[in-house]
Enzyme design. Structure first.
Site, PDB file in Angstrom:
ATOM      1  N   GLU A   1      31.061  18.271  26.001  1.00  0.00           N
ATOM      2  CA  GLU A   1      31.894  19.304  26.611  1.00  0.00           C
ATOM      3  C   GLU A   1      33.219  19.392  25.843  1.00  0.00           C
ATOM      4  OE1 GLU A   1      33.325  18.540  30.699  1.00  0.00           O
ATOM      5  OE2 GLU A   1      32.644  20.570  31.151  1.00  0.00           O
TER       6      GLU A   1
ATOM      7  N   CYS B   1      34.177  24.468  33.750  1.00  0.00           N
ATOM      8  CA  CYS B   1      33.093  23.486  33.798  1.00  0.00           C
ATOM      9  C   CYS B   1      31.762  24.134  33.455  1.00  0.00           C
ATOM     10  CB  CYS B   1      33.052  22.837  35.173  1.00  0.00           C
ATOM     11  SG  CYS B   1      33.075  24.033  36.499  1.00  0.00           S
TER      12      CYS B   1
ATOM     13  N   GLU C   1      31.556  17.625  41.561  1.00  0.00           N
ATOM     14  CA  GLU C   1      31.320  18.801  40.733  1.00  0.00           C
ATOM     15  C   GLU C   1      31.881  18.462  39.358  1.00  0.00           C
ATOM     16  OE1 GLU C   1      31.951  21.623  38.560  1.00  0.00           O
ATOM     17  OE2 GLU C   1      33.272  22.565  40.024  1.00  0.00           O
TER      18      GLU C   1
ATOM     19  N   LYS D   1      44.547  15.252  46.502  1.00  0.00           N
ATOM     20  CA  LYS D   1      45.294  14.797  45.322  1.00  0.00           C
ATOM     21  C   LYS D   1      45.114  15.855  44.235  1.00  0.00           C
ATOM     22  CE  LYS D   1      44.986  12.688  41.669  1.00  0.00           C
ATOM     23  NZ  LYS D   1      45.515  13.377  40.436  1.00  0.00           N
TER      24      LYS D   1
HETATM   25  P1  NAI Z   1      39.543  14.014  34.968  1.00  0.00           P
HETATM   26  O1  NAI Z   1      38.168  14.120  35.487  1.00  0.00           O
HETATM   27  O2  NAI Z   1      39.966  12.680  34.456  1.00  0.00           O
HETATM   28  O3  NAI Z   1      40.585  14.484  36.085  1.00  0.00           O
HETATM   29  C1  NAI Z   1      40.248  15.267  37.206  1.00  0.00           C
HETATM   30  C2  NAI Z   1      40.975  14.742  38.428  1.00  0.00           C
HETATM   31  O4  NAI Z   1      40.599  13.388  38.631  1.00  0.00           O
HETATM   32  C3  NAI Z   1      42.508  14.735  38.299  1.00  0.00           C
HETATM   33  O5  NAI Z   1      43.069  15.006  39.559  1.00  0.00           O
HETATM   34  C4  NAI Z   1      42.787  13.294  37.892  1.00  0.00           C
HETATM   35  O6  NAI Z   1      44.090  12.864  38.255  1.00  0.00           O
HETATM   36  C5  NAI Z   1      41.747  12.551  38.707  1.00  0.00           C
HETATM   37  N1  NAI Z   1      41.404  11.234  38.164  1.00  0.00           N
HETATM   38  C6  NAI Z   1      41.409  10.831  36.867  1.00  0.00           C
HETATM   39  N2  NAI Z   1      41.083   9.530  36.784  1.00  0.00           N
HETATM   40  C7  NAI Z   1      40.864   9.079  38.045  1.00  0.00           C
HETATM   41  C8  NAI Z   1      40.509   7.826  38.612  1.00  0.00           C
HETATM   42  N3  NAI Z   1      40.327   6.752  37.851  1.00  0.00           N
HETATM   43  N4  NAI Z   1      40.361   7.750  39.951  1.00  0.00           N
HETATM   44  C9  NAI Z   1      40.534   8.830  40.731  1.00  0.00           C
HETATM   45  N5  NAI Z   1      40.897  10.042  40.257  1.00  0.00           N
HETATM   46  C10 NAI Z   1      41.049  10.172  38.929  1.00  0.00           C
HETATM   47  O7  NAI Z   1      39.710  15.126  33.845  1.00  0.00           O
HETATM   48  P2  NAI Z   1      40.847  15.244  32.710  1.00  0.00           P
HETATM   49  O8  NAI Z   1      41.234  13.891  32.225  1.00  0.00           O
HETATM   50  O9  NAI Z   1      41.907  16.124  33.213  1.00  0.00           O
HETATM   51  O10 NAI Z   1      40.030  16.017  31.583  1.00  0.00           O
HETATM   52  C11 NAI Z   1      39.077  15.321  30.783  1.00  0.00           C
HETATM   53  C12 NAI Z   1      37.855  16.171  30.562  1.00  0.00           C
HETATM   54  O11 NAI Z   1      37.201  16.403  31.800  1.00  0.00           O
HETATM   55  C13 NAI Z   1      38.119  17.572  30.035  1.00  0.00           C
HETATM   56  O12 NAI Z   1      38.279  17.585  28.653  1.00  0.00           O
HETATM   57  C14 NAI Z   1      36.894  18.299  30.484  1.00  0.00           C
HETATM   58  O13 NAI Z   1      35.857  18.062  29.560  1.00  0.00           O
HETATM   59  C15 NAI Z   1      36.541  17.648  31.804  1.00  0.00           C
HETATM   60  N6  NAI Z   1      37.016  18.412  32.977  1.00  0.00           N
HETATM   61  C16 NAI Z   1      36.087  19.057  33.737  1.00  0.00           C
HETATM   62  C17 NAI Z   1      36.501  19.826  34.804  1.00  0.00           C
HETATM   63  C18 NAI Z   1      35.535  20.555  35.657  1.00  0.00           C
HETATM   64  O14 NAI Z   1      35.893  21.574  36.232  1.00  0.00           O
HETATM   65  N7  NAI Z   1      34.327  20.068  35.844  1.00  0.00           N
HETATM   66  C19 NAI Z   1      37.917  20.005  35.126  1.00  0.00           C
HETATM   67  C20 NAI Z   1      38.808  19.228  34.309  1.00  0.00           C
HETATM   68  C21 NAI Z   1      38.347  18.485  33.266  1.00  0.00           C
END
Ligand code: NAI
Ligand code: MG
Length: 535
Positions: A433, A336, A302, A226
């Site tokens: 973050e 990250c 991660e 996904k």
């Molecule tokens: P997110 O963690 O919500 O999204 C990442 C992935 O998880 C996307 O594919 C999203 O569709 C999916 N996702 C979201 N909610 C879900 C759920 N309830 N069940 C299953 N999958 C789900 O991150 P988002 O909203 O894009 O960004 C929020 C914050 O997360 C950012 O501001 C940043 O601080 C952090 N982040 C960290 C990353 C990393 O590389 N560790 C990458 C992206 C965001």
């Protein structure tokens, strides 16, 4: 000389960090933020040199509409305009994809193929990525906003390297014979789990694809991936190439869609045998709970970070400033592992602040397709607003704003490179973050203190250490509670180097030999030996 020596620290051509070397040259093209007019971002956006051919879900080797027929727009971060409408996957599409992956695993050719044949397909895929690397880099820049030169020179070569690396593993995975205390012939078989569900974020869409899909397929699993709703395009494009390379239908299924719908359906699916997730710690907790409440599938996570970048008193300031700048601002700060707490020894602090400010003011912000641009827009309005909110909080909490602090231009999601000094540990900007181009610089007095402060966080993803003193380097490397310590370098991401978090930055390691264990289970086979006396 100084520049050359820094370059030699960042010498591998297969590391993302290689881009900082190239951009180091371009930095002299910048003319100071007050002089590069906001018109840079207001110019007509450059037309991306690529067409959008794939917008549907990829299930069982076919591009198909979503069961609901719904689509969602994917947006250009330079303008907020729609690039394309993408089929929106939901639970029913996840069901269809999991069934296809199940069939490809239970009945289909993938786990039954010889490992060498699997390896050949992955190698052919890497060759096709290489052949189409210009279009792929352009898609990544268009959907994500990252500088094209960075995508083309650093990320796509690393993507190719990752698939060649995992192709190399495919036929080298095997078990052991075990010397048991008794008359038994004991062996272990290393077997794939079955269907791997994988959820990836938007900051490095293709590298996250490779970190997930590469080891899963090398180990003989099948996959339902996904992608992030912000960046669906590049995974669809390259997955088409994967099928051209000979990947059988159903082995890799790609579902575009949102987290709480498609993502949740995948995480909680009873027929998904393994889950891997990269994203926020908050969502990591949610998917871990879903995995636990459904079929107890094992989960690799991660997650986020608040990584310290420690500049010791003996540091060459110019090099330290450049590396700390890169550690934070690379990829618009959307990493990250970003070095988002720059901890600087008091003896070099004032000079470091002046030079960090000057470097940020020189950073070239603009259309990511334009040559020489170091920083493009943030991914979307949500991240853009979140970062501006953190900047306001930083100003309100008494940190000193040295540069930036506002949006860049008036269109799209660009933010000025922002530097705060006099940041204190208890300030929100030092704890949470931010995931944007906002550097927080803190002062420290001695090593014991900086170790304690660097570790005083829920996160434990990475750390940077800048020193010429081998004992200081070794002490910090051992004392920091993080999954990666970069000494006199940062963001070195070769395929063979494991990556992952301590504490709330995650579980498990990706890349390198350690990543294989995420996708393999171990079976012990025990046979009595009738005539042990003969052996
Ligand atoms: P997110 O963690 O919500 O999204 C990442 C992935 O998880 C996307 O594919 C999203 O569709 C999916 N996702 C979201 N909610 C879900 C759920 N309830 N069940 C299953 N999958 C789900 O991150 P988002 O909203 O894009 O960004 C929020 C914050 O997360 C950012 O501001 C940043 O601080 C952090 N982040 C960290 C990353 C990393 O590389 N560790 C990458 C992206 C965001
Ligand atoms: Mg989210």
């Amino acid at each position: 000389m100084a520049t050359r020596r820094l370059s030699s620290l960042l010498s591998s051509s297969y590391v993302v960090a290689a881009s900082s070397r190239s951009f180091g040259r371009y930095s002299s093209w910048g003319r100071g933020i007050n002089r590069f007019s906001t018109a840079v971002a207001l110019e007509e956006p450059i037309t991306p040199p690529v067409q959008i051919n794939y917008t549907k879900l990829l299930i069982n080797g076919q591009f198909v509409d979503s069961a609901s027929g719904k689509t969602f727009p994917t947006l250009d971060p330079r303008t907020g305009d729609v690039i394309a409408h993408i089929a929106e996957g939901d639970a029913e599409d996840i069901n269809r994809a999991v069934s296809a992956a199940r069939k490809a695993f239970d009945e289909g050719p993938w786990p039954k193929m010889t490992a060498y044949e699997r390896s050949r397909i992955m190698l052919r895929f890497a060759d096709l990525i290489e052949k189409h690397s210009d279009e792929i880099a352009a898609l990544e820049t268009w959907d994500n906003g990252k500088p094209y030169e960075q995508a083309a020179k650093a990320e796509i070569p690393l993507l190719i390297r990752l698939f060649r690396y995992y192709a190399g593993w495919a036929d080298k995975i095997h078990g052991l014979t075990v010397p048991a205390d008794g008359p038994y012939h004991v062996q272990t078989l290393h077997e794939p789990f079955g269907v791997a569900g994988q959820i990836i974020p938007w900051n490095f869409p293709l590298l996250m694809y490779a970190w997930k899909v590469g080891p899963a397929l090398a180990c003989g699993n099948t996959v339902v991936l996904k992608t992030a709703e912000q960046t669906p395009l590049s995974a669809l494009y390259v997955s088409k190439l994967f099928h051209e390379a000979g990947l059988p239908p159903g082995v890799l299924n790609v579902i575009s869609g949102f987290g709480p719908t498609a993502g949740a359906a995948l995480a909680s699916h009873m027929d998904v045998d393994k889950l891997a997730f990269t994203g926020s710690t908050e969502t990591g907790k949610i998917v871990l709970g879903m995995a636990a409440r459904s079929n107890l599938k094992p989960v690799t996570l991660e997650l986020g970070g608040k990584s310290p970048f420690i500049v010791c008193e003996d540091a060459d300031i110019d090099k330290a400033v450049e590396l700390a700048h890169f550690a934070l601002f690379f990829n618009q700060g959307q990493c990250c592992c970003a070095g988002s707490r720059t901890l600087v020894h008091e003896r070099v602090y004032d000079e470091f602040i002046e030079k960090s400010k000057a470097r940020a003011l020189k950073r070239v912000v603009g259309d990511p397709f334009k040559k020489g641009v170091e920083q493009g827009p943030q991914i979307d309005s949500e991240q853009f607003e979140k970062i501006l909110k953190y900047i306001k909080i930083g100003i309100g909490s008494g940190a000193t704003l040295e540069s930036g602090g506002e949006r860049f231009g008036s269109k799209g999601y660009y933010i000025q490179p922002t530097v705060f000094s006099n940041v204190q540990d208890d300030m929100v900007i030092a704890k949470e973050e931010i995931f944007g181009p906002v550097q927080s610089i803190l002062k420290f007095k001695d090593l014991g203190e900086v170790i304690q402060r660097a570790n005083a966080t829920r996160y434990g993803l990475a750390a940077g250490v800048f020193t010429q003193n081998i004992d200081t380097a070794n002490t910090l490397a051992r004392a920091l509670k993080v999954g990666t310590v970069w000494i006199n370098c940062f963001d070195i991401f070769d395929a063979a180097i494991p990556f992952g978090g301590y504490k709330m930055s995650g579980h498990g390691r990706e890349k390198g030999i350690y990543s294989l264990s995420n996708y393999l289970q171990v079976k012990a086979v025990v046979t009595p030996l009738k005539n042990p006396a003969w052996l």
